[in-house]
Motif scaffolding. Structure first.
Motif, PDB file in Angstrom:
ATOM      1  N   LEU A  99       0.855  -1.185   0.000  1.00  0.00           N
ATOM      2  CA  LEU A  99       0.000   0.000   0.000  1.00  0.00           C
ATOM      3  C   LEU A  99       0.891   1.234   0.000  1.00  0.00           C
ATOM      4  CD1 LEU A  99      -2.813   1.288   0.214  1.00  0.00           C
ATOM      5  CD2 LEU A  99      -2.608   1.108   2.696  1.00  0.00           C
ATOM      6  N   THR A 100       0.621   2.136  -0.915  1.00  0.00           N
ATOM      7  CA  THR A 100       1.399   3.355  -1.005  1.00  0.00           C
ATOM      8  C   THR A 100       0.469   4.554  -1.148  1.00  0.00           C
ATOM      9  OG1 THR A 100       3.216   4.434  -2.193  1.00  0.00           O
ATOM     10  CG2 THR A 100       1.663   3.204  -3.523  1.00  0.00           C
ATOM     11  N   THR A 101       0.934   5.712  -0.736  1.00  0.00           N
ATOM     12  CA  THR A 101       0.183   6.940  -0.952  1.00  0.00           C
ATOM     13  C   THR A 101       0.749   7.611  -2.183  1.00  0.00           C
ATOM     14  OG1 THR A 101      -0.238   7.217   1.397  1.00  0.00           O
ATOM     15  CG2 THR A 101      -0.481   9.171   0.019  1.00  0.00           C
ATOM     16  N   ILE A 102      -0.122   7.870  -3.139  1.00  0.00           N
ATOM     17  CA  ILE A 102       0.270   8.499  -4.388  1.00  0.00           C
ATOM     18  C   ILE A 102       0.198  10.011  -4.189  1.00  0.00           C
ATOM     19  CG2 ILE A 102      -0.280   8.745  -6.837  1.00  0.00           C
ATOM     20  CD1 ILE A 102       0.609   5.907  -6.068  1.00  0.00           C
ATOM     21  N   ASP A 103       1.301  10.680  -4.384  1.00  0.00           N
ATOM     22  CA  ASP A 103       1.367  12.121  -4.150  1.00  0.00           C
ATOM     23  C   ASP A 103       1.031  12.895  -5.428  1.00  0.00           C
ATOM     24  OD1 ASP A 103       1.734  14.493  -2.801  1.00  0.00           O
ATOM     25  OD2 ASP A 103       3.886  14.549  -3.173  1.00  0.00           O
ATOM     26  N   THR A 104      -0.160  12.674  -5.914  1.00  0.00           N
ATOM     27  CA  THR A 104      -0.633  13.369  -7.106  1.00  0.00           C
ATOM     28  C   THR A 104      -2.153  13.326  -7.110  1.00  0.00           C
ATOM     29  OG1 THR A 104      -0.420  13.495  -9.520  1.00  0.00           O
ATOM     30  CG2 THR A 104      -0.606  11.311  -8.595  1.00  0.00           C
ATOM     31  N   PRO A 105      -2.797  14.313  -7.697  1.00  0.00           N
ATOM     32  CA  PRO A 105      -4.258  14.270  -7.796  1.00  0.00           C
ATOM     33  C   PRO A 105      -4.678  13.267  -8.869  1.00  0.00           C
ATOM     34  CG  PRO A 105      -3.424  16.208  -8.901  1.00  0.00           C
ATOM     35  CD  PRO A 105      -2.239  15.546  -8.231  1.00  0.00           C
ATOM     36  N   TYR A 106      -5.959  12.949  -8.904  1.00  0.00           N
ATOM     37  CA  TYR A 106      -6.486  12.071  -9.952  1.00  0.00           C
ATOM     38  C   TYR A 106      -6.126  12.597 -11.325  1.00  0.00           C
ATOM     39  CZ  TYR A 106      -9.736   9.156  -7.254  1.00  0.00           C
ATOM     40  OH  TYR A 106     -10.290   8.243  -6.424  1.00  0.00           O
ATOM     41  N   THR A 107      -5.759  11.679 -12.226  1.00  0.00           N
ATOM     42  CA  THR A 107      -5.622  12.052 -13.622  1.00  0.00           C
ATOM     43  C   THR A 107      -6.899  11.686 -14.371  1.00  0.00           C
ATOM     44  OG1 THR A 107      -4.518   9.958 -14.069  1.00  0.00           O
ATOM     45  CG2 THR A 107      -3.115  11.875 -13.655  1.00  0.00           C
ATOM     46  N   ASP A 108      -7.594  10.681 -13.914  1.00  0.00           N
ATOM     47  CA  ASP A 108      -8.895  10.291 -14.470  1.00  0.00           C
ATOM     48  C   ASP A 108      -9.929  10.712 -13.431  1.00  0.00           C
ATOM     49  OD1 ASP A 108      -7.447   7.097 -15.236  1.00  0.00           O
ATOM     50  OD2 ASP A 108      -7.362   8.936 -16.390  1.00  0.00           O
ATOM     51  N   THR A 109     -10.814  11.609 -13.763  1.00  0.00           N
ATOM     52  CA  THR A 109     -11.702  12.148 -12.751  1.00  0.00           C
ATOM     53  C   THR A 109     -13.061  11.489 -12.714  1.00  0.00           C
ATOM     54  OG1 THR A 109     -12.383  13.894 -14.265  1.00  0.00           O
ATOM     55  CG2 THR A 109     -10.558  14.378 -12.743  1.00  0.00           C
ATOM     56  N   ARG A 110     -13.390  10.689 -13.712  1.00  0.00           N
ATOM     57  CA  ARG A 110     -14.691  10.016 -13.749  1.00  0.00           C
ATOM     58  C   ARG A 110     -14.506   8.580 -14.219  1.00  0.00           C
ATOM     59  NH1 ARG A 110     -17.080  12.653 -18.204  1.00  0.00           N
ATOM     60  NH2 ARG A 110     -18.645  11.050 -17.985  1.00  0.00           N
ATOM     61  N   ALA A 111     -15.353   7.712 -13.724  1.00  0.00           N
ATOM     62  CA  ALA A 111     -15.292   6.313 -14.149  1.00  0.00           C
ATOM     63  C   ALA A 111     -15.484   6.196 -15.660  1.00  0.00           C
ATOM     64  CB  ALA A 111     -16.351   5.499 -13.406  1.00  0.00           C
TER      65      ALA A 111
ATOM     66  N   LEU B  87      -0.929  -4.531  -5.027  1.00  0.00           N
ATOM     67  CA  LEU B  87      -0.426  -3.159  -5.077  1.00  0.00           C
ATOM     68  C   LEU B  87      -1.626  -2.227  -5.030  1.00  0.00           C
ATOM     69  CD1 LEU B  87       1.858  -1.069  -5.542  1.00  0.00           C
ATOM     70  CD2 LEU B  87       1.558  -1.455  -8.008  1.00  0.00           C
ATOM     71  N   ALA B  88      -1.600  -1.279  -4.107  1.00  0.00           N
ATOM     72  CA  ALA B  88      -2.675  -0.299  -3.997  1.00  0.00           C
ATOM     73  C   ALA B  88      -2.081   1.069  -3.739  1.00  0.00           C
ATOM     74  CB  ALA B  88      -3.640  -0.672  -2.861  1.00  0.00           C
ATOM     75  N   GLY B  89      -2.709   2.068  -4.330  1.00  0.00           N
ATOM     76  CA  GLY B  89      -2.295   3.442  -4.116  1.00  0.00           C
ATOM     77  C   GLY B  89      -3.487   4.273  -3.713  1.00  0.00           C
TER      78      GLY B  89
ATOM     79  N   THR C  89      -6.593   3.179  -6.262  1.00  0.00           N
ATOM     80  CA  THR C  89      -6.519   2.169  -7.314  1.00  0.00           C
ATOM     81  C   THR C  89      -5.810   0.977  -6.686  1.00  0.00           C
ATOM     82  OG1 THR C  89      -6.385   3.831  -9.064  1.00  0.00           O
ATOM     83  CG2 THR C  89      -5.663   1.612  -9.621  1.00  0.00           C
ATOM     84  N   ALA C  90      -6.332  -0.221  -6.904  1.00  0.00           N
ATOM     85  CA  ALA C  90      -5.742  -1.422  -6.307  1.00  0.00           C
ATOM     86  C   ALA C  90      -5.679  -2.538  -7.346  1.00  0.00           C
ATOM     87  CB  ALA C  90      -6.570  -1.870  -5.103  1.00  0.00           C
ATOM     88  N   MET C  91      -4.658  -3.379  -7.195  1.00  0.00           N
ATOM     89  CA  MET C  91      -4.438  -4.503  -8.113  1.00  0.00           C
ATOM     90  C   MET C  91      -4.006  -5.728  -7.311  1.00  0.00           C
ATOM     91  SD  MET C  91      -2.103  -2.298 -10.755  1.00  0.00           S
ATOM     92  CE  MET C  91      -2.207  -3.445 -12.092  1.00  0.00           C
TER      93      MET C  91
END
Length: 184
Positions: free
Chosen positions: A2-14, A120-122, A132-134
């Protein structure tokens, strides 16, 4: 992991997610390299998107689910394709949940993936349920992976499932078939 992604969403909608097979590696925010029964698998977080790179013997596979600039291919409900002497099968669905149900599902999925050796999850800043998780595994003679893309602002969770492995019956290595079902 598990990690924290230091960026905003790049995809904002499903609905912004698209699917692509065979793309080159894209810049990743987090990566997990695995070996599953002789297959080299790389799980890659791309913001609120994912990419899986797989190499097994002489066959390679690259799956990308992301907001792909210039792509007119929406996220399909399902795809079945032959890659060399392997079979690739992809399925996707979108779950729409109440705020409370979404929070519970997010916690459940992050707990499942966080400590799993093949997970892997962020998570993203600003919302504890944005992630997002895998998760990958080898079962039934195939490499399999599942992904979850969370859009808490919409109460939507995009869930994908993929299988990649040997064909059940002999077929010419040059044959290529594709069946795609797209949501309308």
């Amino acid at each position: 992991m598990l990690t924290t992604i230091d960026t905003p969403y790049t995809d904002t909608r499903a609905d912004d997610l698209a699917w692509a097979l065979g793309r080159e590696p894209l810049p990743a925010l987090a990566v997990l390299d695995l070996e599953l029964c002789g297959a080299a698998v790389q799980l890659r977080l791309l913001g609120a998107s994912h990419q899986v790179l797989l190499r097994e013997a002489d066959v390679s596979c690259s799956e990308t689910v992301a907001c792909i600039p210039g792509s007119s291919t929406p996220l399909p409900l399902g795809v079945a394709e032959r890659i060399g002497d392997r079979e690739y099968a992809f399925a996707a669905r979108v779950e729409t949940l109440s705020r409370r149900a979404f929070a519970g599902r997010a916690q459940e999925l992050l707990a499942l993936v966080a400590d799993h050796p093949h997970g892997l999850a962020g998570t993203f800043p600003g919302d504890p349920h944005a992630f997002t998780a895998m998760l990958a595994r080898y079962a039934d003679g195939r490499v399999q992976w599942r992904t979850w893309h969370a859009y808490p602002q919409e109460g939507r969770l995009v869930v994908t499932r993929t299988r990649f492995g040997g064909l059940r019956r002999a077929a010419p290595a040059t044959a290529r078939e594709r069946r795609t079902t797209v949501a309308s």
